[in-house]
Design an enzyme around this catalytic site. Structure first.
Site, PDB file in Angstrom:
ATOM      1  N   HIS A  37       6.734   6.797   7.892  1.00 43.43           N
ATOM      2  CA  HIS A  37       5.925   5.769   7.232  1.00 43.43           C
ATOM      3  C   HIS A  37       6.554   5.377   5.901  1.00 43.43           C
ATOM      4  CE1 HIS A  37       2.783   6.984  10.100  1.00 43.43           C
ATOM      5  NE2 HIS A  37       2.266   5.804   9.862  1.00 43.43           N
ATOM      6  N   LYS A  53       2.530   5.867   1.305  1.00 46.00           N
ATOM      7  CA  LYS A  53       1.481   6.569   2.052  1.00 46.00           C
ATOM      8  C   LYS A  53       1.042   7.834   1.314  1.00 46.00           C
ATOM      9  CE  LYS A  53       0.165   7.959   6.715  1.00 46.00           C
ATOM     10  NZ  LYS A  53      -1.171   7.348   6.552  1.00 46.00           N
TER      11      LYS A  53
HETATM   12  N1  LIG Z   1      -6.481   3.612  11.474  1.00 45.58           N
HETATM   13  C1  LIG Z   1      -5.491   2.721  11.426  1.00 45.58           C
HETATM   14  O1  LIG Z   1      -5.198   1.997  12.403  1.00 45.58           O
HETATM   15  C2  LIG Z   1      -4.739   2.568  10.144  1.00 45.58           C
HETATM   16  C3  LIG Z   1      -5.097   3.323   9.066  1.00 45.58           C
HETATM   17  N2  LIG Z   1      -4.516   3.122   7.846  1.00 45.58           N
HETATM   18  C4  LIG Z   1      -5.056   3.885   6.739  1.00 45.58           C
HETATM   19  O2  LIG Z   1      -5.838   3.007   5.952  1.00 45.58           O
HETATM   20  C5  LIG Z   1      -5.831   3.405   4.588  1.00 45.58           C
HETATM   21  C6  LIG Z   1      -5.468   2.218   3.708  1.00 45.58           C
HETATM   22  O3  LIG Z   1      -4.168   1.781   3.986  1.00 45.58           O
HETATM   23  P1  LIG Z   1      -3.501   0.552   3.188  1.00 45.58           P
HETATM   24  O4  LIG Z   1      -4.347  -0.666   3.267  1.00 45.58           O
HETATM   25  O5  LIG Z   1      -2.112   0.502   3.650  1.00 45.58           O
HETATM   26  O6  LIG Z   1      -3.558   1.112   1.677  1.00 45.58           O
HETATM   27  P2  LIG Z   1      -3.446   0.294   0.312  1.00 45.58           P
HETATM   28  O7  LIG Z   1      -3.002   1.302  -0.710  1.00 45.58           O
HETATM   29  O8  LIG Z   1      -2.646  -0.932   0.500  1.00 45.58           O
HETATM   30  O9  LIG Z   1      -4.953  -0.133  -0.007  1.00 45.58           O
HETATM   31  C7  LIG Z   1      -5.937   0.775  -0.394  1.00 45.58           C
HETATM   32  C8  LIG Z   1      -7.105  -0.037  -0.965  1.00 45.58           C
HETATM   33  O10 LIG Z   1      -8.191   0.865  -1.202  1.00 45.58           O
HETATM   34  C9  LIG Z   1      -8.705   0.573  -2.517  1.00 45.58           C
HETATM   35  N3  LIG Z   1      -9.424   1.745  -3.003  1.00 45.58           N
HETATM   36  C10 LIG Z   1      -9.006   2.774  -3.766  1.00 45.58           C
HETATM   37  N4  LIG Z   1      -9.995   3.672  -3.942  1.00 45.58           N
HETATM   38  C11 LIG Z   1     -11.079   3.162  -3.264  1.00 45.58           C
HETATM   39  C12 LIG Z   1     -12.390   3.618  -3.019  1.00 45.58           C
HETATM   40  N5  LIG Z   1     -12.834   4.787  -3.517  1.00 45.58           N
HETATM   41  N6  LIG Z   1     -13.220   2.849  -2.275  1.00 45.58           N
HETATM   42  C13 LIG Z   1     -12.805   1.667  -1.771  1.00 45.58           C
HETATM   43  N7  LIG Z   1     -11.569   1.191  -1.952  1.00 45.58           N
HETATM   44  C14 LIG Z   1     -10.703   1.938  -2.667  1.00 45.58           C
HETATM   45  C15 LIG Z   1      -7.479   0.198  -3.312  1.00 45.58           C
HETATM   46  O11 LIG Z   1      -7.886  -0.457  -4.499  1.00 45.58           O
HETATM   47  P3  LIG Z   1      -6.871  -0.688  -5.755  1.00 45.58           P
HETATM   48  O12 LIG Z   1      -5.862  -1.670  -5.246  1.00 45.58           O
HETATM   49  O13 LIG Z   1      -7.763  -1.227  -6.808  1.00 45.58           O
HETATM   50  O14 LIG Z   1      -6.274   0.660  -6.052  1.00 45.58           O
HETATM   51  C16 LIG Z   1      -6.818  -0.731  -2.295  1.00 45.58           C
HETATM   52  O15 LIG Z   1      -7.448  -1.986  -2.288  1.00 45.58           O
HETATM   53  C17 LIG Z   1      -4.880   4.603   4.545  1.00 45.58           C
HETATM   54  O16 LIG Z   1      -5.628   5.794   4.607  1.00 45.58           O
HETATM   55  C18 LIG Z   1      -4.036   4.460   5.806  1.00 45.58           C
HETATM   56  O17 LIG Z   1      -3.549   5.697   6.275  1.00 45.58           O
HETATM   57  C19 LIG Z   1      -3.523   2.207   7.684  1.00 45.58           C
HETATM   58  C20 LIG Z   1      -3.101   1.449   8.729  1.00 45.58           C
HETATM   59  C21 LIG Z   1      -3.668   1.576  10.057  1.00 45.58           C
HETATM   60  O1  LIG Z   2      -0.825   4.582   6.088  1.00 42.48           O
HETATM   61  C1  LIG Z   2      -0.406   3.818   6.982  1.00 42.48           C
HETATM   62  O2  LIG Z   2       0.315   2.849   6.750  1.00 42.48           O
HETATM   63  C2  LIG Z   2      -0.803   4.118   8.368  1.00 42.48           C
HETATM   64  N1  LIG Z   2      -1.694   5.031   8.572  1.00 42.48           N
HETATM   65  C3  LIG Z   2      -2.248   5.434   9.807  1.00 42.48           C
HETATM   66  C4  LIG Z   2      -1.948   6.896  10.065  1.00 42.48           C
HETATM   67  O3  LIG Z   2      -2.034   7.704   9.114  1.00 42.48           O
HETATM   68  O4  LIG Z   2      -1.664   7.251  11.201  1.00 42.48           O
HETATM   69  C5  LIG Z   2      -1.901   4.506  10.937  1.00 42.48           C
HETATM   70  C6  LIG Z   2      -0.566   3.843  10.856  1.00 42.48           C
HETATM   71  O5  LIG Z   2       0.408   4.715  11.326  1.00 42.48           O
HETATM   72  C7  LIG Z   2      -0.231   3.317   9.478  1.00 42.48           C
END
Ligand SMILES: NC(=O)C1=CN([C@@H]2O[C@H](COP(=O)(O)OP(=O)(O)OC[C@H]3O[C@@H](n4cnc5c(N)ncnc54)[C@H](OP(=O)(O)O)[C@@H]3O)[C@@H](O)[C@H]2O)C=CC1
Ligand SMILES: O=C(O)C1=N[C@H](C(=O)O)C[C@H](O)C1
Length: 247
Positions: free
Chosen positions: A135, A139
C-alpha cells in the site's frame, strides 16, 4: 438516500462522487475539523452514515451512529480487535452495521477463491504459504484489513497455520515465522492503492494468486452499493454477505 460521510479524505471524496451519480444526497461531511463538536443530533436525519476515517476514530464514530440510530457502513480498517464487542452492542441495541475490509467486487471474488485455493492445497503439506500486501506510504495500519481477511480465509482452511504474524518490511524486524504461523508481509511504496498476493511455495514450484487495485474507484462504488444494501435491514453484517458466488 441521505448520507453522512464520516471521513472526507481520499475515500470519502470519491464515495461522494459515486453516491451523487447514483442519485443520493450527501447531507454532511465530517473530518478532523468538525468531528469533535459533532453530536448524534447532527446526523439523525441521515438514512445511512459511511465511515472511511482513521483506525483511532472508528469506534467513537460507530458509537455516535448507534446513539443516533443511523445505519452505518464501516470501511475504515485497523479496529478489528474490537469486532466482537461492537457486534454485541449492535445486536443488543438493535442497530444496523455493515463492515468490510474491502468493498471492491474484485477483492470479494478474490476472498472467495482464496478460501477454495486454501482448501484445495490443505492436504499437500509440501506447500508453505504467505501473504504479501503493498500500500501507499500514508496508510496508518498494518497489516491491511484486506490482508487480515485473506489470512483468516487461509487459517480457517489449513491444518498447519494457526495464527498470522505481521512484518512491516521496511522496519526490518526480520520475523521468521514458526511453522504454525502465517506471515503477512506489509510493504509501503509511494502511492500504491492496494496490491494483495497469496504465495504458496514448495521445493519444486510456486503458486501466486494476486489482486491489484489500479485505483480506489472499486472500493468507493462498493461502499455506496453496501449502503443501499443495508437499507431496511437490522443487524451486524460483513460485506461478504452481499455476494453469493456459489449460485
Ligand atoms: N474497506 C475498503 O474497501 C477500504 C478501506 N479503506 C480504509 O478507509 C480509511 C480511510 O482511508 P483514506 O480515505 O484513504 O484516508 P485519508 O487519510 O485520505 O482520509 C481520512 C479522513 O478521515 C478524517 N478523519 C480523521 N479523524 C477522523 C475522525 N475521528 N472522524 C471522522 N473523520 C476523521 C480525515 O480528516 P483530516 O483530513 O481533517 O485529517 C480525513 O478526511 C482507512 O482506514 C483505510 O484503510 C480505504 C480504502 C478501501
Ligand atoms: O488504506 C487503504 O488505502 C486501503 N485499505 C484497505 C485495507 O486496509 O485493506 C483496503 C484497500 O486495500 C486500500
Amino acid at each position: 438516500m441521505k448520507i453522512v460521510l464520516l471521513g472526507y479524505g481520499k475515500m470519502g471524496q470519491l464515495i461522494e462522487k459515486f453516491a451523487q451519480k447514483r442519485g443520493h444526497e450527501v447531507i454532511l461531511v465530517v473530518d478532523q475539523h468538525n468531528r469533535e463538536t459533532l453530536t448524534a443530533q447532527d446526523i439523525q436525519d441521515a438514512d445511512v452514515a459511511i465511515d472511511f476515517s482513521v483506525p483511532s476514530g472508528a469506534l467513537e464514530n460507530i458509537s455516535l451512529c448507534f446513539e443516533a440510530s443511523v445505519p452505518l457502513v464501516v470501511g475504515t480498517t485497523g479496529w478489528y480487535d474490537h469486532l466482537d464487542e461492537v457486534k454485541d452492542i449492535c445486536l443488543e441495541t438493535d442497530q444496523s452495521l455493515l463492515y468490510g475490509s474491502n468493498f471492491s467486487i474484485g477483492v470479494n471474488i478474490f476472498f472467495h477463491i482464496n478460501k477454495m485455493l486454501a482448501k484445495a492445497i490443505q492436504p499437500y503439506h509440501q506447500y508453505d504459504v504467505q501473504v504479501e500486501e503493498i500500500h501507499h506510504v500514508h496508510k496508518l495500519d498494518a497489516p491491511s484489513g484486506t490482508a487480515i481477511t485473506i489470512a483468516e480465509g487461509i487459517l480457517n482452511n489449513s491444518d498447519i497455520k494457526q495464527q498470522w504474524v505481521n512484518e512491516l518490511v521496511d522496519d526490518g524486524d526480520g520475523i521468521i515465522p514458526k511453522p504454525n504461523e502465517l506471515l503477512i508481509e506489509s510493504l509501503r511504496i509511494e502511492e500504491v492503492p492496494g496490491t494483495h498476493t497469496v504465495l504458496y511455495s514448495s521445493e519444486v514450484d510456486q503458486i501466486e494468486f494476486k489482486h491489484i487495485a489500479h485505483n480506489r474507484e472499486g472500493f468507493a462504488l462498493g461502499a455506496v452499493i453496501a449502503a443501499e444494501w443495508l437499507q431496511g435491514k437490522k443487524g451486524f453484517y460483513q460485506v461478504t454477505e452481499m455476494f453469493d458466488f456459489n449460485k
